[in-house]
Design a protein around this motif. Structure first.
Motif, mmCIF file in Angstrom:
data_model
loop_
_atom_site.group_PDB
_atom_site.id
_atom_site.type_symbol
_atom_site.label_atom_id
_atom_site.label_comp_id
_atom_site.label_asym_id
_atom_site.label_seq_id
_atom_site.Cartn_x
_atom_site.Cartn_y
_atom_site.Cartn_z
ATOM 1 N N LEU A 251 1.136 -0.820 -0.818
ATOM 2 C CA LEU A 251 -0.409 0.011 -0.046
ATOM 3 C C LEU A 251 0.843 1.451 -0.350
ATOM 4 C CD1 LEU A 251 -3.055 -0.707 2.211
ATOM 5 C CD2 LEU A 251 -3.281 -0.269 -0.212
ATOM 6 N N LEU A 252 0.940 2.443 -1.286
ATOM 7 C CA LEU A 252 1.537 3.065 -1.096
ATOM 8 C C LEU A 252 0.436 3.809 -1.581
ATOM 9 C CD1 LEU A 252 4.108 4.532 -0.438
ATOM 10 C CD2 LEU A 252 4.400 4.108 -3.522
ATOM 11 N N GLY A 253 -0.313 5.108 -0.298
ATOM 12 C CA GLY A 253 -1.363 5.878 -0.313
ATOM 13 C C GLY A 253 -2.739 4.872 -1.012
ATOM 14 N N LEU A 254 -3.458 5.669 -1.894
ATOM 15 C CA LEU A 254 -4.475 4.880 -2.789
ATOM 16 C C LEU A 254 -3.725 3.901 -3.651
ATOM 17 C CD1 LEU A 254 -7.641 7.252 -3.146
ATOM 18 C CD2 LEU A 254 -6.912 5.085 -1.016
ATOM 19 N N HIS A 255 -2.757 4.031 -3.939
ATOM 20 C CA HIS A 255 -2.485 3.057 -4.905
ATOM 21 C C HIS A 255 -1.917 1.365 -4.070
ATOM 22 C CE1 HIS A 255 -1.944 6.378 -7.667
ATOM 23 N NE2 HIS A 255 -0.875 7.280 -6.816
ATOM 24 N N ALA A 256 -1.446 0.419 -5.027
ATOM 25 C CA ALA A 256 -1.079 -0.667 -4.855
ATOM 26 C C ALA A 256 -0.518 -1.884 -5.652
ATOM 27 C CB ALA A 256 -2.771 -1.781 -4.574
ATOM 28 N N PRO A 257 0.474 -0.583 -5.468
ATOM 29 C CA PRO A 257 1.949 -1.954 -6.429
ATOM 30 C C PRO A 257 1.734 -3.314 -5.876
ATOM 31 C CG PRO A 257 2.945 -0.317 -4.743
ATOM 32 C CD PRO A 257 1.331 -0.020 -4.627
ATOM 33 N N GLN A 258 1.885 -3.522 -6.931
ATOM 34 C CA GLN A 258 2.149 -5.113 -7.000
ATOM 35 C C GLN A 258 3.706 -5.830 -5.915
ATOM 36 O OE1 GLN A 258 3.049 -8.078 -10.616
ATOM 37 N NE2 GLN A 258 0.827 -9.038 -9.798
ATOM 38 N N VAL A 259 3.762 -7.095 -5.189
ATOM 39 C CA VAL A 259 4.837 -7.354 -4.719
ATOM 40 C C VAL A 259 5.102 -9.080 -4.259
ATOM 41 C CG1 VAL A 259 5.902 -7.727 -2.465
ATOM 42 C CG2 VAL A 259 4.590 -5.384 -2.935
ATOM 43 N N THR A 260 5.609 -9.117 -5.566
ATOM 44 C CA THR A 260 6.200 -11.112 -5.151
ATOM 45 C C THR A 260 7.508 -10.812 -4.844
ATOM 46 O OG1 THR A 260 6.417 -11.081 -8.580
ATOM 47 C CG2 THR A 260 7.141 -12.550 -6.619
ATOM 48 N N VAL A 261 6.520 -12.307 -3.439
ATOM 49 C CA VAL A 261 7.442 -12.684 -2.238
ATOM 50 C C VAL A 261 8.089 -14.222 -2.926
ATOM 51 C CG1 VAL A 261 6.674 -14.114 -0.170
ATOM 52 C CG2 VAL A 261 5.597 -11.832 -0.701
ATOM 53 N N GLU A 262 9.079 -14.375 -3.041
ATOM 54 C CA GLU A 262 10.201 -15.177 -3.566
ATOM 55 C C GLU A 262 10.624 -15.573 -2.774
ATOM 56 O OE1 GLU A 262 11.466 -12.881 -7.610
ATOM 57 O OE2 GLU A 262 13.154 -13.019 -6.309
ATOM 58 N N VAL A 263 10.068 -17.461 -2.619
ATOM 59 C CA VAL A 263 10.770 -18.158 -1.381
ATOM 60 C C VAL A 263 11.504 -19.142 -1.895
ATOM 61 C CG1 VAL A 263 10.577 -19.042 0.469
ATOM 62 C CG2 VAL A 263 8.569 -17.544 -0.194
ATOM 63 N N HIS A 264 13.211 -19.191 -1.144
ATOM 64 C CA HIS A 264 13.954 -20.063 -2.144
ATOM 65 C C HIS A 264 14.687 -21.288 -0.437
ATOM 66 C CE1 HIS A 264 18.101 -21.329 -2.853
ATOM 67 N NE2 HIS A 264 17.338 -22.002 -4.154
ATOM 68 N N LEU A 265 13.998 -22.081 -1.044
ATOM 69 C CA LEU A 265 14.950 -22.969 0.534
ATOM 70 C C LEU A 265 15.704 -23.989 -0.016
ATOM 71 C CD1 LEU A 265 11.522 -25.243 0.958
ATOM 72 C CD2 LEU A 265 12.231 -23.188 2.173
ATOM 73 N N ALA A 266 17.050 -23.797 0.413
ATOM 74 C CA ALA A 266 18.555 -24.948 0.400
ATOM 75 C C ALA A 266 19.614 -25.364 1.396
ATOM 76 C CB ALA A 266 19.246 -23.553 -0.422
ATOM 77 N N ASN A 267 19.819 -26.470 1.025
ATOM 78 C CA ASN A 267 20.439 -26.510 1.625
ATOM 79 C C ASN A 267 22.051 -25.587 2.621
ATOM 80 O OD1 ASN A 267 19.352 -29.820 1.727
ATOM 81 N ND2 ASN A 267 20.616 -29.675 0.080
ATOM 82 N N GLY A 268 22.075 -26.295 4.267
ATOM 83 C CA GLY A 268 23.047 -25.095 4.544
ATOM 84 C C GLY A 268 22.218 -24.951 5.933
#
Length: 511
Positions: free
Chosen positions: A11-28
């Motif tokens: 949410l940025l004021g009355l604008h709603a820019p898209q957000v991509t939630v990137e999830v990465h699972l790795a060994n370590g």
């Protein structure tokens, strides 16, 4: 699959820019890292998501290195609205839900430690932004937020009560399992648009014919108004009934007003399509009036968008708060700039201000003697700057009425009667120029005023004698145009200008 992408919105004021939630699972080395210019509330999602997944009976990949990126990285993110998309991303990356089924869906919701979904701020604003951008997406929202978002036409909203309800909708299924559904998962129908009428009645105000006439003119032309009079004369009573005189709201206006209320967590379905009235206390700061904070949120002037901003005890507001009203009164918008972001909110409100003429309140009153010296009166009224008063179209005296006159007052006009005349004049202005008279600017003023020659001579003489600025002259002419519309006159005649002139007086000359 060790990488999953889930869509959400910031949410940025009355604008709603898209957000991509990137999830990465790795060994370590096991850890849970969240990046992407996240605020404190977003970073705390790590603990909420971990507990929600475990308590819901789902598998949390605690033996993996979990990296969550909120893209774009330069867009600030706040609130707990990203809890649900982060949880869905972890489940998709670990293969517990079908990642391919997430295409075309957007998620928002705060998670409790048990996995239940809690409402998020600004759901209606987000849905309205999607509608205006013509983006066809399926939204998954918690109870409370889903009902808000469903007020927007053609919105495709699904309500989920628990994380498990969302998971059940996206687990891998066979063709014969498509009809399976959860009681906590449902598609929201478009909300019925029922308008509830206000209950403030103008007929309850005894006397004050001139003030009522000024309110009618202000409502018909979207003009600002200053009421001046002693305590108890009825200024607040008149101002509180002003919103019910305004023309009915269009669907777009109602959606904009509701979206701003949603941003502040004040959305109330029972007040749908009712003109809002914001009445902050005189101790309110400039930030409270115009908006601000981090992230920027709308202030009282934006919450009064398409409605009324009522400022009682006008001179008692701080100088900074009053001067901050100058630009919004002219432009109908407010821009809030911060180091990391800039937000713009609409603020097309009608200002109704009320004040006493002096510190004791009885200067010029016929009923009580004033105790203030002329210097004290001038100092009190001097709290209001000339540029601010110049932007207020109507200055109206509200005198105190004797008891005998109040008790013997004849029945007054009802709100419905006045509103009918206001709606007719407002509709005439829209047909002629596409906007209320107060919003006329530049060449549109000369094009639509239709000023008679005698009226032109009259207003020129008045402007020269009273020393008006160019802004004052134009505001008087726009008020005269509204008076002509109320009289169903195609042009502005001398009586219309004469009535407009009497509403443009200096404070010290008003008593």
């Amino acid at each position: 699959m060790s990488l999953a992408l889930v869509q959400s919105r910031a949410l940025l004021g009355l604008h709603a820019p898209q957000v991509t939630v990137e999830v990465h699972l790795a060994n370590g080395l096991p850890c849970f890292t969240l990046v992407g210019l996240a605020d404190v509330e977003v970073k705390e999602a790590r603990e909420r998501v971990r507990s929600a997944l475990i308590n819901a009976g789902l598998e949390f990949p605690g033996n993996k290195r979990i990296t969550v990126n909120l893209a774009p990285a330069d867009l600030p993110k706040d609130s707990g609205r990203f809890d649900l998309p982060i949880a869905i991303g972890i489940l998709a990356a670990s293969g517990q839900i079908d990642a391919q089924r997430l295409a075309g869906w957007e998620f928002a919701g705060e998670l409790s430690l048990s996995g239940e979904l809690r409402p998020v701020r600004g759901a209606l604003a987000t849905s309205l932004a999607l509608h205006q951008q013509r983006e066809q997406v399926l939204q998954v929202l918690p109870p409370g937020s889903a009902e808000e978002a469903a007020w927007v036409p053609e919105a495709q909203v699904f309500c989920a009560r628990h994380l498990l309800d969302v998971v059940q909708a996206f687990v891998p299924r066979h063709a014969d399992d498509e009809d399976a559904a959860s009681a906590g998962w449902q598609r929201m129908p478009c909300q019925p648009r029922e308008t509830h009428a206000g209950n403030a009645e103008m007929a309850e105000v005894k006397g004050q014919a001139q003030a009522k006439r000024a309110l009618e003119i202000a409502a018909a032309g979207a003009h600002s108004l200053l009421l001046i009079g002693p305590p108890g004369a009825g200024k607040s009573m008149l101002a509180q009934r002003f919103a019910d005189l305004l023309p009915p709201m269009s669907v777009d206006e109602a959606l904009q007003t509701a979206a701003l209320a949603s941003l502040s967590g004040r959305f109330d379905a029972r007040r749908w399509a009712q003109r809002p009235t914001a009445s902050p206390h005189h101790t309110a700061s400039a930030v409270a009036l115009v908006g601000g904070g981090s992230p920027p949120r709308p202030g009282e002037i934006s919450l009064a968008h398409h409605g009324v901003l009522f400022l009682d005890e006008f001179p008692e507001f701080s100088r900074a708060a009053l001067e901050a009203l100058r630009e919004p009164l002219e432009t109908g918008r407010i821009s809030i700039a911060r180091a990391a972001q800039r937000a713009e909110f609409p603020a097309r409100f009608q200002l109704v201000a009320a004040m006493n003429p002096c510190p004791c309140g009885f200067w010029g009153s016929a009923l009580r003697r004033c105790r203030c010296t002329p210097d004290q009166v001038a100092r009190y009224q001097g709290k209001l700057s000339g540029p601010l008063l110049d932007r207020i179209d109507l200055h109206v005296e509200v005198p105190a009425l004797p008891a005998a006159q109040l008790l013997a007052a004849a029945p007054a006009e009802t709100t419905a009667q006045i509103r009918a005349r206001v709606a007719k004049a407002h509709a005439a202005a829209l047909r002629r120029q596409g906007a209320p008279n107060q919003q006329l600017q530049g060449r549109a003023i000369d094009q639509h005023l239709r000023l008679a020659s005698a009226a032109s001579d009259f207003v020129q003489a008045a402007a020269a004698r009273l020393g008006w600025s160019g802004r004052s002259l134009h505001r008087v002419l726009k008020v005269a145009r509204t008076i002509a519309d109320l009289a169903d006159s195609a042009g502005i005649e001398t009586p219309h200008v004469a009535e407009a002139v009497q509403y443009r007086r200096a404070l010290l000359q008003a008593q």
